[in-house]
Design a protein around this motif. Structure first.
Motif, PDB file in Angstrom:
ATOM      1  N   ASP A  29      11.924 -23.810  -7.139  1.00  0.00           N
ATOM      2  CA  ASP A  29      10.988 -24.757  -6.527  1.00  0.00           C
ATOM      3  C   ASP A  29      10.425 -25.725  -7.569  1.00  0.00           C
ATOM      4  O   ASP A  29      10.273 -26.915  -7.296  1.00  0.00           O
ATOM      5  N   ASP A  89       3.825 -27.655  -8.261  1.00  0.00           N
ATOM      6  CA  ASP A  89       4.066 -26.229  -8.043  1.00  0.00           C
ATOM      7  C   ASP A  89       3.223 -25.297  -8.907  1.00  0.00           C
ATOM      8  O   ASP A  89       3.578 -24.151  -9.098  1.00  0.00           O
ATOM      9  N   HIS A 112       1.475 -25.712  -3.521  1.00  0.00           N
ATOM     10  CA  HIS A 112       1.362 -24.934  -2.280  1.00  0.00           C
ATOM     11  C   HIS A 112       0.763 -23.549  -2.535  1.00  0.00           C
ATOM     12  O   HIS A 112       0.824 -22.687  -1.654  1.00  0.00           O
ATOM     13  N   HIS A 113       0.210 -23.312  -3.732  1.00  0.00           N
ATOM     14  CA  HIS A 113      -0.408 -22.009  -4.029  1.00  0.00           C
ATOM     15  C   HIS A 113      -1.882 -22.017  -3.611  1.00  0.00           C
ATOM     16  O   HIS A 113      -2.658 -22.817  -4.152  1.00  0.00           O
ATOM     17  N   THR A 133       6.830 -26.091  -2.738  1.00  0.00           N
ATOM     18  CA  THR A 133       6.403 -27.445  -3.104  1.00  0.00           C
ATOM     19  C   THR A 133       7.455 -28.451  -2.643  1.00  0.00           C
ATOM     20  O   THR A 133       7.128 -29.565  -2.250  1.00  0.00           O
ATOM     21  N   ASP A 163      12.191 -20.296  -2.780  1.00  0.00           N
ATOM     22  CA  ASP A 163      10.831 -19.786  -2.527  1.00  0.00           C
ATOM     23  C   ASP A 163      10.731 -18.974  -1.236  1.00  0.00           C
ATOM     24  O   ASP A 163       9.728 -18.295  -1.017  1.00  0.00           O
TER      25      ASP A 163
HETATM   26 MN    MN Z   1       6.735 -22.807  -5.340  1.00  0.00          MN
END
Ligand code: MN
Ligand code: 5GP
Length: 322
Positions: A29, A89, A112-113, A133, A163
């Motif tokens: 990713d 990411d 996206h975390h 991401t 991912d």
């Molecule tokens: Mn990721």
């Protein structure tokens, strides 16, 4: 400051010269979103450099642009000036020496975390509902009206696939599949990507055998762990695949791989079925997702091993499910 999708697209569209980076120890990713965004922005006529402060695993050579990824220079005079510095990411503290090698008036963090806390002085576009991401870069391309070239499609598809464990994990949503279908229509070749990524050197398979033979079960069979000493970590070239083999054991909720990298520095990777391992990782200043997270323990091997085993046992006992 938190940005909306359209504000983020406008920031990218408004820049002429950009530097893109992602986290150290880059995965599909991180690499796919960096190269995918690079291709999209180059297609819009922009000057784009991708810097990653780490080795790029050889399997990713099938991604168009693999050869243009550069490592940041440690020379002070060699800072790259740009209008926009894009960090993908990860929160902005896991990009190694890239931070010091780029000079930009504005930093844009896209991630996206859910554990990414953001900061006052940086722009953040965070969508934790996206599996990768790369899925966010797909959203941004649509928002910008940027066409998907075959090159961009190959790279973005890779992050979606890796991912989500090749579309097996719970983070793969209908939007993820729709994005993947659009990328296939644009020329992504899933078989080329998965075949390249599954190839392993003979030694890595032998190392896996060694690692599995020393696996430990704990927390009444609800946790499995591989704990690699500094000598083993130094000797083993690639250990990323190990955790996948111990998370599938019947009855295991949490799997952990600990690698001792320096006398007082150990890296931890965790995967789970129910427990929120991002909460465990956050306790040690790491982060990640509910079912996949990591952290660094600044302590000797035996102490790190005992510490993470205890933390996992506690999370299971107290039912830290999300
Ligand atoms: Mn990721
Ligand atoms: P992995 O175990 O594959 O290295 O990482 C699993 C997930 O947790 C990935 O999404 C990764 O980005 C995140 N992660 C791993 N280590 C860290 C860390 O030290 N800090 C943060 N914030 N996230 C991490």
């Amino acid at each position: 400051m938190k940005l909306t999708l359209s504000e983020t697209a406008a920031a990218l569209s408004g820049a002429k010269k950009l530097v893109i980076t992602a986290h150290v120890n880059p995965d599909g990713d991180a690499i796919g979103s960096s190269l995918g965004l690079m291709h999209l922005l180059r297609g819009l006529g922009k000057d784009v450099t991708v810097l990653l402060d780490d080795d790029i695993p050889a399997g990713f050579h099938v991604l168009p642009g693999y050869d243009v990824i550069r490592r940041p220079s440690s020379e002070e005079g060699e800072k790259i000036a740009c209008d926009l510095f894009v960090v993908l990411d990860t929160m902005t503290d896991r990009i190694g020496g890239t931070a010091a090698s780029v000079h930009a008036p504005r930093l844009l963090n896209i991630d996206h975390h859910h554990t990414n806390p953001g900061s006052e002085k940086e722009d953040l576009y965070l969508d934790a509902t996206r599996a990768a991401t790369c899925e966010i870069i797909y959203d941004l391309a649509k928002e910008m009206g940027a066409p998907f070239s075959k090159e961009a499609a190959m790279c973005l598809y890779t992050g979606l696939a890796t991912d989500t464990g090749f579309f097996r994990f719970s983070n793969a949503a209908s939007h993820t599949y729709r994005a993947a279908a659009d990328l296939l229509d644009a020329g992504a070749q899933p078989n080329v990507i998965s075949e390249a990524l599954e190839v392993k050197p003979l030694q890595t398979v032998k190392d896996l055998g060694e690692a599995l033979s020393q696996m430990e079960m704990f927390a009444d069979g609800k946790a499995s762990g591989i704990f690699l000493t500094q000598a083993q970590t130094a000797r083993m070239e690639s250990t990323e695949s190990f955790i996948g083999h111990i998370r599938v054991i019947d009855g295991v909720d949490v799997a952990v791989v600990l690698k001792c990298k320096e006398p007082e520095l150990c890296r931890v990777s965790m995967r789970s079925k129910h427990v929120d391992v991002s909460r465990i990782a956050t306790e040690f200043s790491g982060g990640g997702h509910i079912r996949a997270a990591g952290c660094t323990l600044k302590m000797p091997f035996e102490q790190a091993k005992a510490t993470i085993m205890e933390a996992i046992e506690k999370a299971i006992r107290e039912g830290w499910t999300a």
